[in-house]
Design a protein around this motif. Structure first.
Motif, PDB file in Angstrom:
ATOM      1  N   LEU A  80       0.821  -1.202   0.000  1.00 25.97           N
ATOM      2  CA  LEU A  80       0.000   0.000   0.000  1.00 25.97           C
ATOM      3  C   LEU A  80       0.860   1.259   0.000  1.00 25.97           C
ATOM      4  CD1 LEU A  80      -2.922   1.177   0.254  1.00 25.97           C
ATOM      5  CD2 LEU A  80      -2.554   1.152   2.742  1.00 25.97           C
ATOM      6  N   ALA A  81       0.680   2.109  -1.007  1.00 23.72           N
ATOM      7  CA  ALA A  81       1.359   3.404  -1.073  1.00 23.72           C
ATOM      8  C   ALA A  81       0.505   4.450  -0.377  1.00 23.72           C
ATOM      9  CB  ALA A  81       1.607   3.797  -2.525  1.00 23.72           C
ATOM     10  N   VAL A  82       1.157   5.360   0.349  1.00 25.89           N
ATOM     11  CA  VAL A  82       0.453   6.365   1.154  1.00 25.89           C
ATOM     12  C   VAL A  82       0.863   7.758   0.710  1.00 25.89           C
ATOM     13  CG1 VAL A  82       0.092   7.293   3.468  1.00 25.89           C
ATOM     14  CG2 VAL A  82       0.228   4.823   3.129  1.00 25.89           C
ATOM     15  N   MET A  83      -0.136   8.574   0.445  1.00 22.35           N
ATOM     16  CA  MET A  83       0.041   9.992   0.145  1.00 22.35           C
ATOM     17  C   MET A  83      -0.596  10.793   1.266  1.00 22.35           C
ATOM     18  SD  MET A  83      -1.748  12.106  -2.953  1.00 22.35           S
ATOM     19  CE  MET A  83      -1.672  13.892  -3.018  1.00 22.35           C
ATOM     20  N   ILE A  84      -0.010  11.948   1.625  1.00 23.22           N
ATOM     21  CA  ILE A  84      -0.610  12.824   2.622  1.00 23.22           C
ATOM     22  C   ILE A  84      -0.720  14.238   2.066  1.00 23.22           C
ATOM     23  CG2 ILE A  84       0.219  11.390   4.531  1.00 23.22           C
ATOM     24  CD1 ILE A  84       2.294  13.525   5.151  1.00 23.22           C
ATOM     25  N   SER A  85      -1.754  14.970   2.532  1.00 26.49           N
ATOM     26  CA  SER A  85      -2.017  16.322   2.029  1.00 26.49           C
ATOM     27  C   SER A  85      -2.599  17.180   3.151  1.00 26.49           C
ATOM     28  CB  SER A  85      -3.036  16.302   0.890  1.00 26.49           C
ATOM     29  OG  SER A  85      -2.651  15.434  -0.149  1.00 26.49           O
ATOM     30  N   PRO A  86      -2.070  18.396   3.362  1.00 27.95           N
ATOM     31  CA  PRO A  86      -2.706  19.319   4.307  1.00 27.95           C
ATOM     32  C   PRO A  86      -3.812  20.128   3.633  1.00 27.95           C
ATOM     33  CG  PRO A  86      -0.658  20.267   3.528  1.00 27.95           C
ATOM     34  CD  PRO A  86      -0.790  18.916   2.855  1.00 27.95           C
ATOM     35  N   TRP A  87      -4.886  20.388   4.374  1.00 28.15           N
ATOM     36  CA  TRP A  87      -5.923  21.312   3.913  1.00 28.15           C
ATOM     37  C   TRP A  87      -5.586  22.750   4.336  1.00 28.15           C
ATOM     38  CZ3 TRP A  87      -6.597  16.830   2.256  1.00 28.15           C
ATOM     39  CH2 TRP A  87      -7.672  16.447   1.478  1.00 28.15           C
ATOM     40  N   SER A  88      -4.815  22.869   5.400  1.00 27.55           N
ATOM     41  CA  SER A  88      -4.400  24.194   5.869  1.00 27.55           C
ATOM     42  C   SER A  88      -3.168  24.047   6.736  1.00 27.55           C
ATOM     43  CB  SER A  88      -5.514  24.864   6.681  1.00 27.55           C
ATOM     44  OG  SER A  88      -5.067  26.081   7.255  1.00 27.55           O
ATOM     45  N   ALA A  89      -2.315  25.063   6.696  1.00 27.45           N
ATOM     46  CA  ALA A  89      -1.273  25.186   7.711  1.00 27.45           C
ATOM     47  C   ALA A  89      -1.932  25.567   9.039  1.00 27.45           C
ATOM     48  CB  ALA A  89      -0.270  26.263   7.298  1.00 27.45           C
ATOM     49  N   PRO A  90      -1.256  25.397  10.163  1.00 34.63           N
ATOM     50  CA  PRO A  90      -1.801  25.917  11.421  1.00 34.63           C
ATOM     51  C   PRO A  90      -2.192  27.386  11.273  1.00 34.63           C
ATOM     52  CG  PRO A  90       0.112  24.538  11.851  1.00 34.63           C
ATOM     53  CD  PRO A  90       0.025  24.693  10.367  1.00 34.63           C
ATOM     54  N   GLY A  91      -3.274  27.782  11.929  1.00 34.78           N
ATOM     55  CA  GLY A  91      -3.805  29.127  11.743  1.00 34.78           C
ATOM     56  C   GLY A  91      -2.808  30.233  11.991  1.00 34.78           C
ATOM     57  N   TRP A  92      -1.925  30.055  12.973  1.00 35.39           N
ATOM     58  CA  TRP A  92      -0.976  31.116  13.310  1.00 35.39           C
ATOM     59  C   TRP A  92       0.055  31.346  12.197  1.00 35.39           C
ATOM     60  CZ3 TRP A  92       4.080  29.465  13.571  1.00 35.39           C
ATOM     61  CH2 TRP A  92       4.309  28.098  13.826  1.00 35.39           C
ATOM     62  N   MET A  93       0.157  30.440  11.253  1.00 30.50           N
ATOM     63  CA  MET A  93       1.061  30.624  10.118  1.00 30.50           C
ATOM     64  C   MET A  93       0.419  31.432   8.985  1.00 30.50           C
ATOM     65  SD  MET A  93       2.892  26.915   9.589  1.00 30.50           S
ATOM     66  CE  MET A  93       3.653  25.980  10.924  1.00 30.50           C
ATOM     67  N   LYS A  94      -0.856  31.776   9.106  1.00 31.03           N
ATOM     68  CA  LYS A  94      -1.619  32.292   7.976  1.00 31.03           C
ATOM     69  C   LYS A  94      -2.058  33.738   8.140  1.00 31.03           C
ATOM     70  CE  LYS A  94      -4.786  29.564   6.403  1.00 31.03           C
ATOM     71  NZ  LYS A  94      -6.021  28.753   6.489  1.00 31.03           N
ATOM     72  N   SER A  95      -2.446  34.319   7.029  1.00 24.21           N
ATOM     73  CA  SER A  95      -2.895  35.714   7.026  1.00 24.21           C
ATOM     74  C   SER A  95      -4.183  35.916   7.807  1.00 24.21           C
ATOM     75  CB  SER A  95      -3.092  36.187   5.582  1.00 24.21           C
ATOM     76  OG  SER A  95      -4.041  35.371   4.905  1.00 24.21           O
ATOM     77  N   THR A  96      -4.986  34.884   7.975  1.00 23.54           N
ATOM     78  CA  THR A  96      -6.250  34.980   8.718  1.00 23.54           C
ATOM     79  C   THR A  96      -6.124  34.606  10.188  1.00 23.54           C
ATOM     80  OG1 THR A  96      -6.748  32.732   7.983  1.00 23.54           O
ATOM     81  CG2 THR A  96      -7.707  34.537   6.701  1.00 23.54           C
ATOM     82  N   ASP A  97      -4.953  34.095  10.607  1.00 24.09           N
ATOM     83  CA  ASP A  97      -4.797  33.519  11.948  1.00 24.09           C
ATOM     84  C   ASP A  97      -5.911  32.510  12.220  1.00 24.09           C
ATOM     85  OD1 ASP A  97      -3.706  32.957  14.410  1.00 24.09           O
ATOM     86  OD2 ASP A  97      -4.336  34.821  15.376  1.00 24.09           O
ATOM     87  N   SER A  98      -6.225  31.740  11.201  1.00 22.12           N
ATOM     88  CA  SER A  98      -7.331  30.782  11.274  1.00 22.12           C
ATOM     89  C   SER A  98      -7.071  29.656  10.291  1.00 22.12           C
ATOM     90  CB  SER A  98      -8.649  31.479  10.921  1.00 22.12           C
ATOM     91  OG  SER A  98      -9.696  30.529  10.745  1.00 22.12           O
ATOM     92  N   LEU A  99      -7.638  28.486  10.591  1.00 21.56           N
ATOM     93  CA  LEU A  99      -7.569  27.381   9.643  1.00 21.56           C
ATOM     94  C   LEU A  99      -8.419  27.660   8.407  1.00 21.56           C
ATOM     95  CD1 LEU A  99      -7.883  24.354  12.103  1.00 21.56           C
ATOM     96  CD2 LEU A  99      -5.806  25.151  10.967  1.00 21.56           C
ATOM     97  N   VAL A 100      -9.405  28.529   8.538  1.00 20.03           N
ATOM     98  CA  VAL A 100     -10.330  28.821   7.448  1.00 20.03           C
ATOM     99  C   VAL A 100      -9.844  30.034   6.664  1.00 20.03           C
ATOM    100  CG1 VAL A 100     -12.714  29.405   6.861  1.00 20.03           C
ATOM    101  CG2 VAL A 100     -12.241  27.840   8.760  1.00 20.03           C
ATOM    102  N   LYS A 101      -9.748  29.847   5.340  1.00 21.91           N
ATOM    103  CA  LYS A 101      -9.354  30.895   4.395  1.00 21.91           C
ATOM    104  C   LYS A 101      -7.931  31.407   4.659  1.00 21.91           C
ATOM    105  CE  LYS A 101     -12.547  33.279   2.425  1.00 21.91           C
ATOM    106  NZ  LYS A 101     -13.643  34.241   2.091  1.00 21.91           N
ATOM    107  N   GLY A 102      -7.492  32.350   3.807  1.00 15.88           N
ATOM    108  CA  GLY A 102      -6.185  32.967   3.980  1.00 15.88           C
ATOM    109  C   GLY A 102      -5.084  32.278   3.199  1.00 15.88           C
ATOM    110  N   THR A 103      -3.897  32.869   3.301  1.00 20.78           N
ATOM    111  CA  THR A 103      -2.714  32.330   2.661  1.00 20.78           C
ATOM    112  C   THR A 103      -1.591  32.208   3.674  1.00 20.78           C
ATOM    113  OG1 THR A 103      -1.273  32.538   0.716  1.00 20.78           O
ATOM    114  CG2 THR A 103      -1.728  34.558   1.947  1.00 20.78           C
ATOM    115  N   LEU A 104      -0.500  31.575   3.280  1.00 19.95           N
ATOM    116  CA  LEU A 104       0.623  31.360   4.187  1.00 19.95           C
ATOM    117  C   LEU A 104       1.473  32.621   4.255  1.00 19.95           C
ATOM    118  CD1 LEU A 104       1.887  28.973   5.843  1.00 19.95           C
ATOM    119  CD2 LEU A 104       3.391  28.587   3.880  1.00 19.95           C
ATOM    120  N   LEU A 105       1.775  33.060   5.463  1.00 17.46           N
ATOM    121  CA  LEU A 105       2.658  34.214   5.650  1.00 17.46           C
ATOM    122  C   LEU A 105       4.075  33.858   5.209  1.00 17.46           C
ATOM    123  CD1 LEU A 105       1.430  35.218   9.223  1.00 17.46           C
ATOM    124  CD2 LEU A 105       0.879  36.427   7.088  1.00 17.46           C
TER     125      LEU A 105
END
Length: 465
Positions: free
Chosen positions: A159-184
């Protein structure tokens, strides 16, 4: 009990080594009168005339496999809504050689919309940061996802395994949130370490992580579940200057995939791959089905033929029409179409969902799993996607080469493979409105079959000697 009985049925008809001079046939029909049903074998005779030619000398890509994502929702249902006997039976049915033989899966890094809560592996209160990742923990994944993946890999060590994030931790982002924003920009390096630590931590639990995309659907910012927008230029810099070098420093062998989004914007992966620094570290491109045409995979592969191609997400659901339409679209467009456009692996979205199309928090409210697990009774329903995937996954083994196969004018669509054990596999779909007689020629031998309209057959035979 239903899962146990289904597994027994599959095991009773599972593909053993093919007898010489015989062709196995496995049939699915749109009226469901045959569902991956084994038919009487066909004689394999000497001869070269045929309406369809299979040519093992024409080799394209080597396959990783077919499967579906072990999301939080899927793992929760498998672990919490099935007893141990039925859980083992279902996983053997999906991943075992006596069942569908799924050889590829995808796990989320943190939450997706198919999670019961929104979280990352390093959450902080609003306004606080953790650049040293001192709070990093994959504890949420240890609850259901990793035990399910570990059990699947025990059943199928390939079995081959792939992993994918839906969001970086909120504190890494322009929104300080898991929802919306981009990576600082200031978080590019911490995000690279976050991904590297996730690969290491997951590998310690379930074994090697084969592939990682740095962001799921980077051209989309969902309103009500984790997501993060990253342009091609951002991804190029994040991969080329941070994730690639960080993985190299950590000695990680996990291959990095770009895009992980729809067919309708091939300019995105083309832009990332055009960057020399990113190109050095990007092993391939991952694709989704929710916009555009599958031919986009070939467009990008033609421009960068050294890069691998994967199809990594599509979901069935209430919107996808009657059973026959859902099954045939999935088979023709994804199971056959994606590999015909260079995909080494084909993944659908949720492996399992419940009778209410969940559990989920935000996002899709009527998506369908490959199987449905009734949250009250544990009963298993096998959905159209199950039978579409199974038409290939049971027979095309990891390491198989996609080989040459002609279509028959007037309606027969095909794809063919050469397995490592020497067996040949041909999948044929009759797109015509009437039954068609097809004659298959391969390596100096031939066989004939009459395929019902809108039906699909998988043929398997041993390399002639």
């Amino acid at each position: 009990m239903r899962a146990v009985l289904a597994l027994a049925l599959l095991a009773a008809t599972a593909a053993a080594p093919v007898p010489p001079s015989q062709v196995e046939v496995w049939l699915t029909l749109p009226d469901k009168s045959a569902l991956l049903a084994r038919q009487a074998p066909l004689p394999l005779k000497r001869g070269t005339a045929g309406t369809i030619t299979v040519d093992p000398a024409k080799r394209y890509q080597r396959m990783v496999g077919f499967g579906a994502a072990i999301t939080d929702a899927s793992a929760y249902l498998i672990q919490r809504r099935l007893n141990s006997q039925h859980r083992t039976a279902l996983l053997r049915e999906l991943f075992g050689s006596e069942g569908l033989g799924f050889a590829f899966t995808r796990l989320t890094v943190g939450a997706s919309d198919f999670s019961r809560s929104h979280y990352s592996y390093d959450d902080m209160p609003k306004g606080q940061t953790d650049p040293g990742l001192s709070r990093f923990s994959i504890a949420p994944a240890r609850e259901d996802v990793l035990p399910t993946a570990r059990a699947a890999r025990t059943i199928n060590p390939e079995l081959a395994v792939m992993i994918s994030p839906w969001s970086a931790p909120g504190w890494m982002k322009s929104t300080d949130s898991l929802v919306k924003g981009t990576l600082l920009e200031t978080a590019y390096a911490p995000f690279a370490r976050y991904l590297g630590k996730t690969v290491q931590a997951f590998a310690a639990e379930i074994g090697p992580i084969d592939y990682l995309s740095i962001q799921n659907e980077p051209d989309f910012e969902p309103e009500d579940y984790p997501g993060m927008r990253l342009s091609a230029a951002q991804r190029a810099r994040i991969i080329g200057d941070h994730v690639g070098p960080e993985f190299a420093r950590m000695g990680l062998k996990t291959k990095i995939l770009d895009w992980d989004h729809n067919w309708d914007k091939p300019e995105h992966p083309l832009g990332t791959l055009a960057d020399p620094a990113a190109n050095r570290y990007v092993a391939g491109v991952a694709w989704h089905c929710y916009g555009g045409d599958v031919s986009a995979q070939s467009k990008v592969r033609d421009a960068f033929p050294d890069k691998e191609v994967f199809f990594t997400e599509c979901s069935g659901g209430n919107w996808s029409g009657p059973w026959a339409d859902s099954w045939s679209w999935t088979l023709r467009t994804l199971v056959m179409g994606a590999p015909r456009n260079w995909a080494r692996g084909v993944l659908l979205w949720n492996l399992a969902l419940d009778e209410k199309y969940g559990p989920h928090l935000g996002g899709c409210g009527d998506c369908r799993g490959v199987v449905t697990i009734d949250s009250r009774t544990g009963a298993i329903t096998r959905n159209p996607e199950y039978y579409a995937l199974g038409q290939a996954s049971r027979f095309v083994r990891p390491g198989a080469w996609r080989i040459g196969a002609t279509n028959e004018p007037g309606g027969i669509e095909t794809i063919a493979y050469a397995n490592p054990d020497g067996s040949r596999v041909l999948i044929a779909f009759n797109a015509a409105a009437a039954a068609r007689d097809l004659t298959v020629s391969a390596e100096g031998h031939r066989f004939a079959y009459r395929l019902a309209p809108q039906g699909a057959a998988t043929f398997r035979w041993q390399r002639p000697r």
